[in-house]
Design a protein around this motif. Structure first.
Motif, PDB file in Angstrom:
ATOM      1  N   ARG A 287      11.035 -15.257  -3.233  1.00 33.18           N
ATOM      2  CA  ARG A 287      10.752 -13.823  -3.296  1.00 33.18           C
ATOM      3  C   ARG A 287       9.349 -13.600  -3.830  1.00 33.18           C
ATOM      4  NH1 ARG A 287      13.217  -9.675  -7.103  1.00 33.18           N
ATOM      5  NH2 ARG A 287      12.319  -7.742  -6.301  1.00 33.18           N
ATOM      6  N   PHE A 288       8.607 -12.739  -3.142  1.00 31.04           N
ATOM      7  CA  PHE A 288       7.221 -12.456  -3.508  1.00 31.04           C
ATOM      8  C   PHE A 288       7.192 -11.209  -4.397  1.00 31.04           C
ATOM      9  CE2 PHE A 288       7.682 -14.344   0.683  1.00 31.04           C
ATOM     10  CZ  PHE A 288       7.041 -15.557   0.478  1.00 31.04           C
ATOM     11  N   PHE A 289       7.824 -11.337  -5.539  1.00 28.24           N
ATOM     12  CA  PHE A 289       8.033 -10.212  -6.436  1.00 28.24           C
ATOM     13  C   PHE A 289       6.704  -9.611  -6.886  1.00 28.24           C
ATOM     14  CE2 PHE A 289       8.630  -8.867 -10.971  1.00 28.24           C
ATOM     15  CZ  PHE A 289       9.318  -7.703 -10.689  1.00 28.24           C
ATOM     16  N   ASP A 294       0.774  -4.900  -6.755  1.00 32.44           N
ATOM     17  CA  ASP A 294      -0.461  -5.456  -7.325  1.00 32.44           C
ATOM     18  C   ASP A 294      -1.567  -5.384  -6.273  1.00 32.44           C
ATOM     19  OD1 ASP A 294      -2.520  -6.951  -8.391  1.00 32.44           O
ATOM     20  OD2 ASP A 294      -1.232  -8.584  -9.102  1.00 32.44           O
ATOM     21  N   PRO A 295      -2.616  -4.580  -6.522  1.00 31.29           N
ATOM     22  CA  PRO A 295      -3.682  -4.433  -5.522  1.00 31.29           C
ATOM     23  C   PRO A 295      -4.438  -5.729  -5.237  1.00 31.29           C
ATOM     24  CG  PRO A 295      -4.313  -3.404  -7.603  1.00 31.29           C
ATOM     25  CD  PRO A 295      -2.867  -3.761  -7.719  1.00 31.29           C
ATOM     26  N   LYS A 296      -4.314  -6.724  -6.108  1.00 31.16           N
ATOM     27  CA  LYS A 296      -4.998  -7.992  -5.907  1.00 31.16           C
ATOM     28  C   LYS A 296      -4.200  -8.954  -5.011  1.00 31.16           C
ATOM     29  CE  LYS A 296      -7.313  -7.801 -10.422  1.00 31.16           C
ATOM     30  NZ  LYS A 296      -7.493  -8.491 -11.728  1.00 31.16           N
ATOM     31  N   ARG A 297      -2.990  -8.538  -4.657  1.00 30.73           N
ATOM     32  CA  ARG A 297      -2.141  -9.410  -3.860  1.00 30.73           C
ATOM     33  C   ARG A 297      -1.903  -8.814  -2.467  1.00 30.73           C
ATOM     34  NH1 ARG A 297       3.077 -10.671  -7.331  1.00 30.73           N
ATOM     35  NH2 ARG A 297       3.515 -11.957  -5.483  1.00 30.73           N
ATOM     36  N   ASN A 298      -1.467  -9.654  -1.550  1.00 36.84           N
ATOM     37  CA  ASN A 298      -1.190  -9.225  -0.186  1.00 36.84           C
ATOM     38  C   ASN A 298       0.115  -9.874   0.276  1.00 36.84           C
ATOM     39  OD1 ASN A 298      -1.207  -9.473   2.842  1.00 36.84           O
ATOM     40  ND2 ASN A 298      -3.117  -8.315   2.612  1.00 36.84           N
ATOM     41  N   CYS A 299       1.131  -9.065   0.454  1.00 38.17           N
ATOM     42  CA  CYS A 299       2.455  -9.585   0.790  1.00 38.17           C
ATOM     43  C   CYS A 299       2.440 -10.403   2.078  1.00 38.17           C
ATOM     44  CB  CYS A 299       3.444  -8.440   0.937  1.00 38.17           C
ATOM     45  SG  CYS A 299       3.772  -7.517  -0.591  1.00 38.17           S
ATOM     46  N   GLU A 300       1.738  -9.905   3.070  1.00 37.22           N
ATOM     47  CA  GLU A 300       1.738 -10.589   4.362  1.00 37.22           C
ATOM     48  C   GLU A 300       1.073 -11.957   4.280  1.00 37.22           C
ATOM     49  OE1 GLU A 300       1.028  -8.326   7.877  1.00 37.22           O
ATOM     50  OE2 GLU A 300       1.233  -6.412   6.840  1.00 37.22           O
ATOM     51  N   LYS A 301      -0.034 -12.049   3.551  1.00 38.40           N
ATOM     52  CA  LYS A 301      -0.725 -13.334   3.407  1.00 38.40           C
ATOM     53  C   LYS A 301       0.116 -14.318   2.595  1.00 38.40           C
ATOM     54  CE  LYS A 301      -5.499 -11.738   3.911  1.00 38.40           C
ATOM     55  NZ  LYS A 301      -6.831 -11.621   3.261  1.00 38.40           N
ATOM     56  N   GLU A 302       0.811 -13.823   1.587  1.00 41.77           N
ATOM     57  CA  GLU A 302       1.643 -14.711   0.770  1.00 41.77           C
ATOM     58  C   GLU A 302       2.852 -15.208   1.545  1.00 41.77           C
ATOM     59  OE1 GLU A 302       2.695 -13.198  -3.074  1.00 41.77           O
ATOM     60  OE2 GLU A 302       0.669 -12.462  -3.495  1.00 41.77           O
ATOM     61  N   LEU A 303       3.383 -14.371   2.410  1.00 44.77           N
ATOM     62  CA  LEU A 303       4.583 -14.743   3.157  1.00 44.77           C
ATOM     63  C   LEU A 303       4.287 -15.747   4.271  1.00 44.77           C
ATOM     64  CD1 LEU A 303       7.559 -12.725   4.296  1.00 44.77           C
ATOM     65  CD2 LEU A 303       6.041 -13.500   6.124  1.00 44.77           C
TER      66      LEU A 303
END
Length: 317
Positions: A287-289, A294-303
Protein backbone atom coordinates in the motif's frame (compact mmCIF):
# COMPACT_ATOMS: atom_id res chain seq x y z
CA UNK A 1 -112.46 -40.78 -22.52
CA UNK A 2 -108.94 -41.02 -21.31
CA UNK A 3 -105.86 -40.14 -23.23
CA UNK A 4 -102.64 -41.89 -22.57
CA UNK A 5 -100.10 -39.54 -21.16
CA UNK A 6 -96.85 -39.41 -23.04
CA UNK A 7 -93.95 -41.03 -21.22
CA UNK A 8 -91.97 -38.63 -19.06
CA UNK A 9 -88.65 -37.69 -20.42
CA UNK A 10 -85.83 -38.24 -17.96
CA UNK A 11 -83.63 -35.33 -18.91
CA UNK A 12 -80.88 -36.35 -16.49
CA UNK A 13 -80.68 -40.04 -17.13
CA UNK A 14 -77.60 -40.00 -19.44
CA UNK A 15 -75.54 -37.85 -17.00
CA UNK A 16 -74.30 -38.33 -13.45
CA UNK A 17 -76.20 -36.76 -10.62
CA UNK A 18 -75.31 -33.05 -10.42
CA UNK A 19 -75.25 -32.89 -6.63
CA UNK A 20 -72.97 -35.91 -6.52
CA UNK A 21 -70.64 -34.33 -9.12
CA UNK A 22 -70.54 -31.09 -7.21
CA UNK A 23 -69.67 -32.94 -4.02
CA UNK A 24 -66.84 -34.79 -5.73
CA UNK A 25 -65.40 -31.59 -7.13
CA UNK A 26 -65.50 -29.95 -3.74
CA UNK A 27 -63.67 -32.89 -2.26
CA UNK A 28 -61.02 -32.71 -4.98
CA UNK A 29 -60.55 -28.97 -4.57
CA UNK A 30 -60.34 -29.38 -0.83
CA UNK A 31 -57.67 -32.08 -1.19
CA UNK A 32 -55.66 -29.91 -3.56
CA UNK A 33 -55.92 -26.96 -1.18
CA UNK A 34 -54.80 -29.06 1.79
CA UNK A 35 -51.88 -30.45 -0.20
CA UNK A 36 -50.81 -26.98 -1.32
CA UNK A 37 -51.03 -25.59 2.18
CA UNK A 38 -49.05 -28.54 3.54
CA UNK A 39 -46.27 -28.03 0.97
CA UNK A 40 -46.08 -24.31 1.78
CA UNK A 41 -45.95 -25.06 5.51
CA UNK A 42 -43.15 -27.61 5.02
CA UNK A 43 -41.19 -25.17 2.86
CA UNK A 44 -41.62 -22.42 5.45
CA UNK A 45 -40.55 -24.66 8.33
CA UNK A 46 -37.47 -25.85 6.43
CA UNK A 47 -36.48 -22.28 5.61
CA UNK A 48 -36.86 -21.29 9.28
CA UNK A 49 -34.80 -24.27 10.42
CA UNK A 50 -32.09 -23.32 7.93
CA UNK A 51 -32.19 -19.71 9.07
CA UNK A 52 -32.01 -20.56 12.77
CA UNK A 53 -29.13 -23.00 12.25
CA UNK A 54 -27.01 -20.68 10.12
CA UNK A 55 -28.12 -17.23 11.22
CA UNK A 56 -28.84 -16.28 7.60
CA UNK A 57 -31.40 -17.12 4.98
CA UNK A 58 -30.58 -19.64 2.29
CA UNK A 59 -27.74 -18.42 0.08
CA UNK A 60 -28.48 -18.46 -3.67
CA UNK A 61 -26.24 -20.70 -5.74
CA UNK A 62 -23.23 -18.92 -7.19
CA UNK A 63 -23.07 -16.25 -4.49
CA UNK A 64 -19.45 -15.15 -3.89
CA UNK A 65 -18.37 -15.51 -0.29
CA UNK A 66 -16.05 -12.49 -0.47
CA UNK A 67 -16.52 -9.07 -2.06
CA UNK A 68 -13.57 -6.75 -2.71
CA UNK A 69 -14.54 -3.09 -2.28
CA UNK A 70 -12.54 -0.36 -4.02
CA UNK A 71 -13.53 3.30 -4.33
CA UNK A 72 -12.09 5.05 -7.38
CA UNK A 73 -11.68 8.72 -8.21
CA UNK A 74 -12.09 9.00 -11.95
CA UNK A 75 -11.92 12.78 -11.80
CA UNK A 76 -8.55 12.88 -10.06
CA UNK A 77 -6.60 9.90 -11.38
CA UNK A 78 -5.75 9.00 -14.94
CA UNK A 79 -7.69 6.29 -16.71
CA UNK A 80 -4.46 4.32 -17.17
CA UNK A 81 -3.85 4.30 -13.40
CA UNK A 82 -7.43 3.30 -12.61
CA UNK A 83 -7.39 0.50 -15.17
CA UNK A 84 -4.28 -0.96 -13.53
CA UNK A 85 -6.04 -1.02 -10.17
CA UNK A 86 -9.13 -2.60 -11.68
CA UNK A 87 -7.14 -5.26 -13.54
CA UNK A 88 -5.26 -6.13 -10.34
CA UNK A 89 -8.49 -6.60 -8.38
CA UNK A 90 -10.33 -8.45 -11.14
CA UNK A 91 -7.52 -10.95 -11.60
CA UNK A 92 -7.51 -11.74 -7.88
CA UNK A 93 -11.28 -12.10 -7.65
CA UNK A 94 -11.45 -14.36 -10.71
CA UNK A 95 -8.77 -16.68 -9.34
CA UNK A 96 -10.68 -17.40 -6.15
CA UNK A 97 -14.34 -17.04 -7.04
CA UNK A 98 -14.78 -13.65 -5.37
CA UNK A 99 -16.37 -10.56 -6.87
CA UNK A 100 -15.53 -6.86 -7.00
CA UNK A 101 -17.53 -3.82 -6.03
CA UNK A 102 -16.08 -0.74 -7.71
CA UNK A 103 -17.54 2.60 -6.66
CA UNK A 104 -16.74 6.23 -7.40
CA UNK A 105 -16.03 8.81 -4.73
CA UNK A 106 -18.48 11.14 -6.46
CA UNK A 107 -21.31 8.67 -5.75
CA UNK A 108 -21.17 9.55 -2.06
CA UNK A 109 -20.36 13.26 -2.07
CA UNK A 110 -24.00 14.34 -1.54
CA UNK A 111 -24.19 12.35 1.70
CA UNK A 112 -20.90 13.72 3.07
CA UNK A 113 -22.46 17.12 3.79
CA UNK A 114 -19.17 18.97 3.59
CA UNK A 115 -17.11 16.37 5.45
CA UNK A 116 -13.70 15.36 4.02
CA UNK A 117 -14.24 13.17 0.99
CA UNK A 118 -12.19 10.34 2.52
CA UNK A 119 -15.32 9.54 4.54
CA UNK A 120 -16.82 8.11 1.35
CA UNK A 121 -15.31 4.72 2.12
CA UNK A 122 -17.90 4.15 4.86
CA UNK A 123 -21.08 4.48 2.74
CA UNK A 124 -19.25 2.59 -0.01
CA UNK A 125 -18.96 -0.43 2.30
CA UNK A 126 -22.63 -0.15 3.24
CA UNK A 127 -23.52 0.13 -0.45
CA UNK A 128 -21.52 -3.00 -1.25
CA UNK A 129 -23.24 -4.96 1.50
CA UNK A 130 -26.68 -3.89 0.29
CA UNK A 131 -25.74 -4.90 -3.26
CA UNK A 132 -24.45 -8.33 -2.13
CA UNK A 133 -26.72 -9.28 0.79
CA UNK A 134 -25.76 -12.96 0.78
CA UNK A 135 -21.98 -12.56 0.66
CA UNK A 136 -20.23 -13.18 3.95
CA UNK A 137 -17.08 -11.01 3.96
CA UNK A 138 -16.26 -7.60 2.53
CA UNK A 139 -12.63 -6.68 2.00
CA UNK A 140 -12.09 -2.94 1.68
CA UNK A 141 -8.81 -2.03 -0.02
CA UNK A 142 -7.69 1.52 -0.69
CA UNK A 143 -7.23 2.58 -4.32
CA UNK A 144 -3.49 3.15 -3.78
CA UNK A 145 -2.65 -0.47 -3.12
CA UNK A 146 -1.85 -3.62 -5.09
CA UNK A 147 -2.43 -7.29 -4.39
CA UNK A 148 1.09 -8.65 -4.91
CA UNK A 149 0.51 -12.30 -4.00
CA UNK A 150 -2.61 -13.14 -6.04
CA UNK A 151 -2.32 -16.90 -5.57
CA UNK A 152 -3.07 -16.49 -1.86
CA UNK A 153 -6.81 -16.86 -1.13
CA UNK A 154 -8.13 -14.66 1.64
CA UNK A 155 -9.59 -17.65 3.47
CA UNK A 156 -6.28 -19.45 4.12
CA UNK A 157 -4.32 -16.21 4.44
CA UNK A 158 -6.59 -14.62 7.04
CA UNK A 159 -10.12 -15.97 7.60
CA UNK A 160 -9.56 -19.65 8.36
CA UNK A 161 -10.34 -20.25 12.03
CA UNK A 162 -6.93 -21.63 12.95
CA UNK A 163 -5.12 -19.04 10.87
CA UNK A 164 -7.04 -16.13 12.37
CA UNK A 165 -6.53 -17.49 15.88
CA UNK A 166 -2.77 -17.45 15.30
CA UNK A 167 -2.87 -13.84 14.05
CA UNK A 168 -5.12 -12.12 16.60
CA UNK A 169 -3.11 -9.70 18.70
CA UNK A 170 -4.45 -9.91 22.24
CA UNK A 171 -3.97 -7.49 25.12
CA UNK A 172 -2.23 -4.90 22.95
CA UNK A 173 -2.94 -1.17 22.74
CA UNK A 174 -5.77 -0.40 20.34
CA UNK A 175 -4.12 2.88 19.38
CA UNK A 176 -0.34 2.60 19.38
CA UNK A 177 1.98 3.01 21.00
CA UNK A 178 0.53 3.14 24.51
CA UNK A 179 -3.26 3.47 24.58
CA UNK A 180 -4.62 2.29 27.94
CA UNK A 181 -7.45 0.58 26.06
CA UNK A 182 -6.26 -2.83 24.95
CA UNK A 183 -7.69 -5.62 22.87
CA UNK A 184 -9.42 -8.34 24.86
CA UNK A 185 -7.30 -11.31 25.89
CA UNK A 186 -10.13 -13.84 25.55
CA UNK A 187 -11.03 -13.21 21.90
CA UNK A 188 -11.78 -16.23 19.73
CA UNK A 189 -12.12 -16.35 15.92
CA UNK A 190 -15.87 -16.90 16.15
CA UNK A 191 -16.19 -13.59 18.04
CA UNK A 192 -14.66 -11.52 15.24
CA UNK A 193 -16.54 -9.33 12.78
CA UNK A 194 -13.91 -6.67 12.03
CA UNK A 195 -10.30 -7.45 11.08
CA UNK A 196 -7.92 -4.52 10.78
CA UNK A 197 -4.31 -3.46 11.39
CA UNK A 198 -2.54 -0.58 13.06
CA UNK A 199 0.45 1.42 11.87
CA UNK A 200 2.68 3.33 14.29
CA UNK A 201 -0.06 5.80 15.25
CA UNK A 202 -3.58 4.54 14.54
CA UNK A 203 -5.83 1.80 13.35
CA UNK A 204 -5.64 2.28 9.62
CA UNK A 205 -8.85 1.60 7.66
CA UNK A 206 -7.14 1.61 4.28
CA UNK A 207 -7.39 -2.18 4.35
CA UNK A 208 -9.79 -4.14 6.50
CA UNK A 209 -12.30 -7.00 6.42
CA UNK A 210 -15.85 -6.74 7.72
CA UNK A 211 -18.26 -9.61 8.17
CA UNK A 212 -21.83 -9.21 6.92
CA UNK A 213 -24.41 -8.99 9.70
CA UNK A 214 -26.11 -6.82 12.27
CA UNK A 215 -22.82 -5.77 13.84
CA UNK A 216 -21.39 -4.50 10.55
CA UNK A 217 -24.50 -2.42 9.88
CA UNK A 218 -24.35 -1.02 13.40
CA UNK A 219 -20.66 -0.17 13.10
CA UNK A 220 -21.00 1.55 9.74
CA UNK A 221 -23.99 3.57 10.95
CA UNK A 222 -22.18 4.71 14.08
CA UNK A 223 -18.96 5.43 12.20
CA UNK A 224 -20.78 7.58 9.64
CA UNK A 225 -22.83 9.46 12.21
CA UNK A 226 -22.80 13.26 11.62
CA UNK A 227 -21.50 13.72 15.17
CA UNK A 228 -18.20 12.12 14.17
CA UNK A 229 -18.06 13.54 10.65
CA UNK A 230 -18.51 17.09 11.96
CA UNK A 231 -16.13 16.78 14.89
CA UNK A 232 -13.11 17.83 12.80
CA UNK A 233 -10.87 14.93 13.75
CA UNK A 234 -7.36 15.58 12.44
CA UNK A 235 -7.45 12.30 10.48
CA UNK A 236 -11.17 12.28 9.78
CA UNK A 237 -12.57 8.73 9.60
CA UNK A 238 -9.32 7.20 10.97
CA UNK A 239 -9.46 9.09 14.26
CA UNK A 240 -13.22 8.57 14.44
CA UNK A 241 -12.66 4.81 14.31
CA UNK A 242 -9.92 5.08 16.97
CA UNK A 243 -12.42 6.88 19.19
CA UNK A 244 -15.30 4.47 18.58
CA UNK A 245 -13.26 1.36 19.31
CA UNK A 246 -11.82 2.80 22.53
CA UNK A 247 -15.14 4.03 23.90
CA UNK A 248 -17.51 1.28 22.77
CA UNK A 249 -16.80 -2.17 24.25
CA UNK A 250 -19.42 -3.59 21.88
CA UNK A 251 -17.11 -2.76 18.98
CA UNK A 252 -13.92 -3.72 20.78
CA UNK A 253 -15.38 -7.15 21.58
CA UNK A 254 -15.82 -7.90 17.85
CA UNK A 255 -12.43 -6.56 16.74
CA UNK A 256 -9.29 -8.43 15.74
CA UNK A 257 -6.02 -6.58 15.27
CA UNK A 258 -3.61 -8.54 13.07
CA UNK A 259 0.02 -7.81 12.11
CA UNK A 260 0.26 -4.97 9.61
CA UNK A 261 2.02 -6.92 6.87
CA UNK A 262 -0.82 -9.44 6.68
CA UNK A 263 -3.15 -7.10 4.76
CA UNK A 264 -1.65 -3.58 4.91
CA UNK A 265 2.11 -3.52 4.30
CA UNK A 266 3.37 0.00 3.55
CA UNK A 267 5.71 0.80 0.69
CA UNK A 268 9.20 2.10 1.51
CA UNK A 269 8.11 5.63 0.55
CA UNK A 270 5.21 5.54 3.02
CA UNK A 271 5.76 7.09 6.42
CA UNK A 272 4.26 5.73 9.59
CA UNK A 273 4.58 1.97 9.21
CA UNK A 274 4.31 0.06 12.45
CA UNK A 275 6.95 -2.29 13.74
CA UNK A 276 7.68 -4.75 10.92
CA UNK A 277 4.95 -3.06 8.87
CA UNK A 278 6.89 -2.28 5.69
CA UNK A 279 6.45 -4.35 2.55
CA UNK A 280 8.71 -7.31 1.87
CA UNK A 281 8.76 -9.49 -1.21
CA UNK A 282 6.09 -12.16 -1.00
CA UNK A 283 3.70 -10.08 1.11
CA UNK A 284 0.03 -10.18 0.19
CA UNK A 285 -0.52 -6.41 -0.17
CA UNK A 286 1.58 -3.33 -0.81
CA UNK A 287 0.00 0.00 0.00
CA UNK A 288 1.31 3.41 -1.03
CA UNK A 289 -0.04 5.10 2.06
CA UNK A 290 -0.05 8.91 1.88
CA UNK A 291 1.01 9.12 -1.76
CA UNK A 292 -2.09 11.17 -2.57
CA UNK A 293 -1.59 13.73 0.21
CA UNK A 294 2.15 14.40 -0.02
CA UNK A 295 2.97 16.87 -2.83
CA UNK A 296 6.49 15.41 -3.05
CA UNK A 297 5.15 11.99 -3.97
CA UNK A 298 3.42 10.58 -7.05
CA UNK A 299 1.11 7.61 -6.67
CA UNK A 300 1.33 6.54 -10.29
CA UNK A 301 5.14 6.56 -10.36
CA UNK A 302 5.34 4.63 -7.09
CA UNK A 303 2.85 2.03 -8.26
CA UNK A 304 4.35 1.35 -11.70
CA UNK A 305 7.39 -0.79 -10.76
CA UNK A 306 5.27 -3.00 -8.49
CA UNK A 307 2.53 -3.25 -11.07
CA UNK A 308 5.12 -4.38 -13.62
CA UNK A 309 6.37 -7.05 -11.22
CA UNK A 310 2.82 -8.25 -10.70
CA UNK A 311 2.14 -8.27 -14.45
CA UNK A 312 5.34 -10.27 -15.03
CA UNK A 313 4.14 -12.91 -12.58
CA UNK A 314 0.92 -13.27 -14.57
CA UNK A 315 2.85 -13.86 -17.80
CA UNK A 316 5.03 -16.50 -16.16
CA UNK A 317 2.15 -18.53 -14.78
Amino acid sequence: MQFALPPRRNLHAPYPNSSRLSFQRRRQLKAVAILGFTLLAVFFLLSQILYSSTGTSAVPAGTPSIVLVTVLDRALWSDNYIQKIIKNREDYAKRHGYTNFFANWSDYEPSLEGSPRSWGMVPAMRHAMASHPYSKYFFYLDTHALIMNPSQPLESHLLDKNRLESLIQKDVSVVPPDSIIKTFSHLQPEDIDLIITTDNEDMNPGSFVLKQGEFSRFLLDVWFDPLYRNYNFAKAETHALDHIVQWHPTVLSRLALVPQRIINAYSKESNGAGKDGSYKEGDFIIRFFGCDSDPKRNCEKELDPYYNLWAKKLKNE
